[in-house]
Design a protein around this motif. Structure first.
Motif, PDB file in Angstrom:
ATOM      1  N   ASN A 143      -2.508  -7.416  -1.924  1.00 22.83           N
ATOM      2  CA  ASN A 143      -1.228  -7.063  -2.558  1.00 22.83           C
ATOM      3  C   ASN A 143      -1.280  -7.256  -4.072  1.00 22.83           C
ATOM      4  O   ASN A 143      -0.328  -7.775  -4.681  1.00 22.83           O
ATOM      5  N   ARG A 190      -1.360   5.191  -4.357  1.00 24.03           N
ATOM      6  CA  ARG A 190      -1.224   4.216  -3.267  1.00 24.03           C
ATOM      7  C   ARG A 190      -2.577   3.772  -2.703  1.00 24.03           C
ATOM      8  O   ARG A 190      -2.786   2.589  -2.450  1.00 24.03           O
ATOM      9  N   SER A 191      -3.469   4.704  -2.548  1.00 25.17           N
ATOM     10  CA  SER A 191      -4.774   4.374  -1.978  1.00 25.17           C
ATOM     11  C   SER A 191      -5.762   3.865  -3.015  1.00 25.17           C
ATOM     12  O   SER A 191      -6.785   3.276  -2.667  1.00 25.17           O
ATOM     13  N   SER A 200       0.803  -1.218   0.000  1.00 25.32           N
ATOM     14  CA  SER A 200       0.000   0.000   0.000  1.00 25.32           C
ATOM     15  C   SER A 200       0.841   1.276   0.000  1.00 25.32           C
ATOM     16  O   SER A 200       0.306   2.364  -0.192  1.00 25.32           O
ATOM     17  N   SER A 201       2.143   1.151   0.185  1.00 25.06           N
ATOM     18  CA  SER A 201       3.012   2.324   0.159  1.00 25.06           C
ATOM     19  C   SER A 201       3.557   2.610  -1.238  1.00 25.06           C
ATOM     20  O   SER A 201       4.312   3.573  -1.418  1.00 25.06           O
ATOM     21  N   ARG A 221      -6.829  -1.739  -7.596  1.00 25.32           N
ATOM     22  CA  ARG A 221      -5.904  -2.420  -6.706  1.00 25.32           C
ATOM     23  C   ARG A 221      -6.642  -2.894  -5.462  1.00 25.32           C
ATOM     24  O   ARG A 221      -7.614  -2.274  -5.031  1.00 25.32           O
ATOM     25  N   ASP A 222      -6.137  -3.972  -4.903  1.00 27.29           N
ATOM     26  CA  ASP A 222      -6.652  -4.509  -3.653  1.00 27.29           C
ATOM     27  C   ASP A 222      -5.461  -4.594  -2.704  1.00 27.29           C
ATOM     28  O   ASP A 222      -4.664  -5.542  -2.785  1.00 27.29           O
ATOM     29  N   ASN A 223      -5.326  -3.617  -1.836  1.00 28.67           N
ATOM     30  CA  ASN A 223      -4.161  -3.573  -0.956  1.00 28.67           C
ATOM     31  C   ASN A 223      -4.161  -4.723   0.052  1.00 28.67           C
ATOM     32  O   ASN A 223      -3.109  -5.122   0.535  1.00 28.67           O
TER      33      ASN A 223
END
Length: 123
Positions: A77, A53-54, A30-31, A72-74
């Motif tokens: 990953n 990132r978010s 997520s970073s 994206r799905d943090n």
């Protein structure tokens, strides 16, 4: 360090769809801002799409706007690239990239790269 592995490429007819995935190792996914680039034979690697990132901000190349969607799905990953209405000119090796900085279309701003997945669109 981040390791990226792309999957989901293949052969599809023009007008069809594919969904690419990019799985990242590590606990700091997520970073990273994430991007997709592509490289066709004999051509330079080019920007396709990026996501912050978010996931709140996305940026698309004009050539794919309205046809491709990045997400994206943090928690998993993973970053995805949904590709619809594919054209023969979309044929390329697609690379996933991760960067410490903001989401950008600049290739040099990304720190980690996957090995790529081939997408071939037949006419």
């Amino acid at each position: 360090q981040v390791q990226l592995v792309e999957s989901g490429g293949g052969l599809v007819q023009a007008g069809g769809s594919l969904r690419l995935s990019c799985a990242a190792s590590g606990r700091t996914f997520s970073s990273y801002a994430m991007g997709w680039f592509r490289q066709a034979p004999g051509k330079e690697r080019e920007f396709v799409v990026a996501i912050s990132r978010s996931g709140a901000n996305t940026y698309y190349a004009d050539s794919v706007k309205g046809r491709f969607t990045i997400s994206r799905d943090n928690a998993k990953n993973t970053v995805y690239l949904q590709m619809n209405s594919l054209k023969p000119e979309d044929t390329a090796v697609y690379y996933c990239a991760a960067g410490h900085r903001i989401a950008t279309m600049t290739l040099g701003e990304y720190d980690y790269w996957g090995r790529g997945t081939q997408v071939t669109v037949s006419s």
